[in-house]
Design a protein around this motif. Sequence first.
Motif, short mmCIF file in Angstrom:
data_model
loop_
_atom_site.label_atom_id
_atom_site.label_comp_id
_atom_site.label_asym_id
_atom_site.label_seq_id
_atom_site.Cartn_x
_atom_site.Cartn_y
_atom_site.Cartn_z
N UNK A 309 37.03 -36.30 -10.21
CA UNK A 309 38.23 -36.84 -10.82
C UNK A 309 38.94 -35.91 -11.78
N UNK A 310 38.38 -34.72 -12.04
CA UNK A 310 39.00 -33.76 -12.95
C UNK A 310 39.45 -32.53 -12.16
N UNK A 311 40.73 -32.19 -12.27
CA UNK A 311 41.33 -31.07 -11.55
C UNK A 311 41.83 -30.02 -12.56
N UNK A 312 42.10 -28.83 -12.05
CA UNK A 312 42.69 -27.77 -12.89
C UNK A 312 43.68 -26.98 -12.04
N UNK A 313 44.84 -26.69 -12.61
CA UNK A 313 45.90 -25.99 -11.88
C UNK A 313 46.63 -25.03 -12.82
N UNK A 314 47.34 -24.06 -12.21
CA UNK A 314 48.17 -23.15 -12.98
C UNK A 314 47.41 -21.97 -13.57
N UNK A 315 47.91 -21.48 -14.67
CA UNK A 315 47.34 -20.28 -15.28
C UNK A 315 45.90 -20.42 -15.70
#
Length: 468
Positions: A309-315
């Motif tokens: 349920x935890x995502x990470x995106x970008x820099x």
Amino acid sequence: MANYDFDMAVIGSGPAGQRTAIQASKLGKRAVIIEKEPSVGGINMYAGTVSKTMRDAVLYLTGYRERNIYGQSYAIKQKIDMSDLMVRTRYVMQQQSDILQSQLHRNQVETIIGEGSFVDPHTLKITSPTDRTERTVTADKVVIAVGSYSTEPPVVYADGKLIFVSDHLLAMEKLPRTMTIVGAGAIGLEYTSTFAALGIRVTLVDRNPRLLTFADEELADTLAYYMRQTGVTLRLTEVVSDIDYFRDEVGDRVRVHLESGKQIISDMVMYCVGRTGCTASLNLEAIGLEADSRGRLSVDENYATTVPGVYAVGGVIGFPDLVSTSRMQGRLAARHAFGLQLSDFHNLLPYTIKTIPEIAMVGKTEDQLTEEGIPYEVGKARYQETESSLMRGDDVGFLKLLFNLDNRELMGVHIVGENAAELIHIGQAVIAYKGTIDYFVESVIGYPTLAEAYTNAALDGINRVGGY
């Protein structure tokens, strides 16, 4: 199912965070953005926007594009200072912030100003930046989109007076006469070419043997050639060992020491040696996540972390750390989080760098095709062969097509020159749908446009293999 305050909470309002939250809202989900700065936009408002807008201001004020026509002394403004460059930069930043706020409001995305940190995978503590009061919100899905900041130089403190990192450029009070830039990544190259166009004597230091080691070699070599033409000194395969201050008859100066024994003296030093993820304040240990030494998080092909349920995106997930890719990552993460299918070719990413001249690339390089054993041929068109570039007064650059010899399928496009970042998407579309270079010959392309270079390059490639 648990009763959460929101279906999705996004930490950070940069390009990745904005697109994540808006995509979730468009899917009928309750989305909130948590932003620690007073206004939305993230680090892109202060880093990416500054370098790109400053470049456009320099090109306009110096008359750089028209000098082939009106002569090398031509300029809109003869004496340019930092305030001239900031007029356009601050205008763009303000307009961009207003637009982003409007988009979030229009898509019914709630915004909470405060610093977010994890209590557990579904609970976030938000600390107010004004009175330090705390509140908590809960969400079914959480997306970490906190971005990154310029990595501090390891050998000296960046004081914001003589030694800068790129994020702090707005603090520069006046333009230097000489400058050393450490790091030849995208931001380092953009600032190097922009300051050189102002007539500042720039020395660029990088540990790699050539610029942009991931790019087409001819593209990188051409950029290096044109940068040298504007007075840039390239110190490649060099590593900074120390930096010290001194004062002479000119004033306060900076001396950069290289491991090779060389010394570079300049009025100012800018460090562009990469970026560090803004994860230190997230309390990641509360959910069992750990960032690497540069504050970056690992994710799978769907941008999901190891915590359900935890995502990470970008820099915050590292390379390529571009606005364009960050936006797409945010959209894809939101779609995956709520069970929607992803597209088949979302990894076909165009890379654009706003140097002078700008460069852009998509698909395979010659080295990659050679390593993969794919027989290929090259078609190339020079900007000076298109009437549009002659009309503009800026005929520097070329467009190169790489295509499969067996079936003429377009495999890669590499461009150096004005509007490369706009042109690259034509090639991207053809590659994505497995088109051939014949498309550019059999389709009518408007005149006069730089896009005609695609037709010229395709004809050049076809002629090389005995075609029409």
